[in-house]
Design a protein around this motif. Structure first.
Motif, PDB file in Angstrom:
ATOM      1  N   UNK A  59       0.834  -1.207   0.000  1.00 52.58           N
ATOM      2  CA  UNK A  59       0.000   0.000   0.000  1.00 52.58           C
ATOM      3  C   UNK A  59       0.866   1.254   0.000  1.00 52.58           C
ATOM      4  N   UNK A  60       1.922   1.261   0.795  1.00 52.23           N
ATOM      5  CA  UNK A  60       2.823   2.425   0.824  1.00 52.23           C
ATOM      6  C   UNK A  60       3.528   2.622  -0.513  1.00 52.23           C
ATOM      7  N   UNK A  61       3.952   1.524  -1.119  1.00 53.76           N
ATOM      8  CA  UNK A  61       4.610   1.609  -2.422  1.00 53.76           C
ATOM      9  C   UNK A  61       3.687   2.161  -3.496  1.00 53.76           C
ATOM     10  N   UNK A  62       2.454   1.640  -3.531  1.00 52.94           N
ATOM     11  CA  UNK A  62       1.480   2.145  -4.505  1.00 52.94           C
ATOM     12  C   UNK A  62       1.159   3.611  -4.253  1.00 52.94           C
ATOM     13  N   UNK A  63       1.007   3.976  -2.982  1.00 53.09           N
ATOM     14  CA  UNK A  63       0.724   5.370  -2.647  1.00 53.09           C
ATOM     15  C   UNK A  63       1.872   6.267  -3.072  1.00 53.09           C
ATOM     16  N   UNK A 104       2.386   7.317 -18.382  1.00 56.73           N
ATOM     17  CA  UNK A 104       1.531   6.189 -18.781  1.00 56.73           C
ATOM     18  C   UNK A 104       2.095   4.868 -18.273  1.00 56.73           C
ATOM     19  N   UNK A 105       3.410   4.722 -18.328  1.00 60.51           N
ATOM     20  CA  UNK A 105       4.044   3.511 -17.812  1.00 60.51           C
ATOM     21  C   UNK A 105       3.786   3.371 -16.317  1.00 60.51           C
ATOM     22  N   UNK A 106       3.867   4.478 -15.587  1.00 54.15           N
ATOM     23  CA  UNK A 106       3.595   4.445 -14.152  1.00 54.15           C
ATOM     24  C   UNK A 106       2.174   4.024 -13.849  1.00 54.15           C
ATOM     25  N   UNK A 107       1.235   4.548 -14.592  1.00 50.85           N
ATOM     26  CA  UNK A 107      -0.170   4.185 -14.377  1.00 50.85           C
ATOM     27  C   UNK A 107      -0.386   2.704 -14.683  1.00 50.85           C
ATOM     28  N   UNK A 108       0.251   2.207 -15.735  1.00 49.41           N
ATOM     29  CA  UNK A 108       0.134   0.787 -16.069  1.00 49.41           C
ATOM     30  C   UNK A 108       0.746  -0.073 -14.964  1.00 49.41           C
ATOM     31  N   UNK A 109       1.872   0.353 -14.397  1.00 48.21           N
ATOM     32  CA  UNK A 109       2.493  -0.406 -13.303  1.00 48.21           C
ATOM     33  C   UNK A 109       1.590  -0.437 -12.069  1.00 48.21           C
ATOM     34  N   UNK A 110       0.966   0.687 -11.761  1.00 47.09           N
ATOM     35  CA  UNK A 110       0.046   0.723 -10.623  1.00 47.09           C
ATOM     36  C   UNK A 110      -1.123  -0.218 -10.867  1.00 47.09           C
ATOM     37  N   UNK A 112      -1.217  -2.847 -12.801  1.00 51.65           N
ATOM     38  CA  UNK A 112      -0.739  -4.232 -12.737  1.00 51.65           C
ATOM     39  C   UNK A 112      -0.535  -4.667 -11.294  1.00 51.65           C
ATOM     40  N   UNK A 113      -0.015  -3.778 -10.466  1.00 53.80           N
ATOM     41  CA  UNK A 113       0.194  -4.121  -9.052  1.00 53.80           C
ATOM     42  C   UNK A 113      -1.134  -4.365  -8.343  1.00 53.80           C
ATOM     43  N   UNK A 114      -2.126  -3.531  -8.617  1.00 51.60           N
ATOM     44  CA  UNK A 114      -3.434  -3.695  -7.991  1.00 51.60           C
ATOM     45  C   UNK A 114      -4.064  -5.018  -8.450  1.00 51.60           C
ATOM     46  N   UNK A 115      -3.978  -5.336  -9.722  1.00 45.07           N
ATOM     47  CA  UNK A 115      -4.528  -6.593 -10.236  1.00 45.07           C
ATOM     48  C   UNK A 115      -3.814  -7.782  -9.591  1.00 45.07           C
TER      49      UNK A 115
END
Length: 122
Positions: A59-63, A104-110, A112-115
């Motif tokens: 959660x901290x990493x995603x935030x 865009x790459x950052x949003x895709x990584x987020x 992917x992490x949530x999925x």
């Protein structure tokens, strides 16, 4: 009568006035990026404050990633607006994606992490 100076002079002091419709479309794109910035910051705060049922480190990493993208986005949006406006004023080709590809790459990584977290928890 003198014409008022427009800011930023580095953009408006070059070339000729383009068709106002193109400048307004460029401005709308800039404002859309600012709305995206607000959404990224709000999402980062939400991930850090709300209990999502994921490990605290994730959660901290995603935030942190969302907040970092929210901090970088306005600068990238301004640079993109300025380079596009300069291209319009010189009747040159529009600039490439550049820094927006990073966002865009950052949003895709987020995403992917949530999925990945949702699949692991299921």
């Amino acid at each position: 009568m003198s014409t008022p100076k427009r800011w930023p002079a580095a953009v408006y002091g070059e070339g000729e006035e383009p068709d106002y419709r193109f400048s307004l479309a460029n401005e709308r794109t800039f404002l859309a990026w600012l709305r995206t910035t607000l959404a990224l910051i709000a999402a980062g705060v939400a991930v850090s404050v709300l209990e999502l049922g994921v490990p605290e480190d994730i959660a901290r990493g995603l935030a942190a990633l969302l907040l970092a993208l929210g901090v970088i986005s306005p600068a990238a949006a301004f640079l993109r607006w300025a380079s596009t406006e300069r291209a319009l004023r010189h009747d040159a080709p529009l600039p490439s994606m550049g820094g927006l590809a990073v966002a865009l790459t950052g949003v895709v990584l987020v995403a992917a992490a949530v999925i990945a977290v949702v699949v692991v928890r299921a």
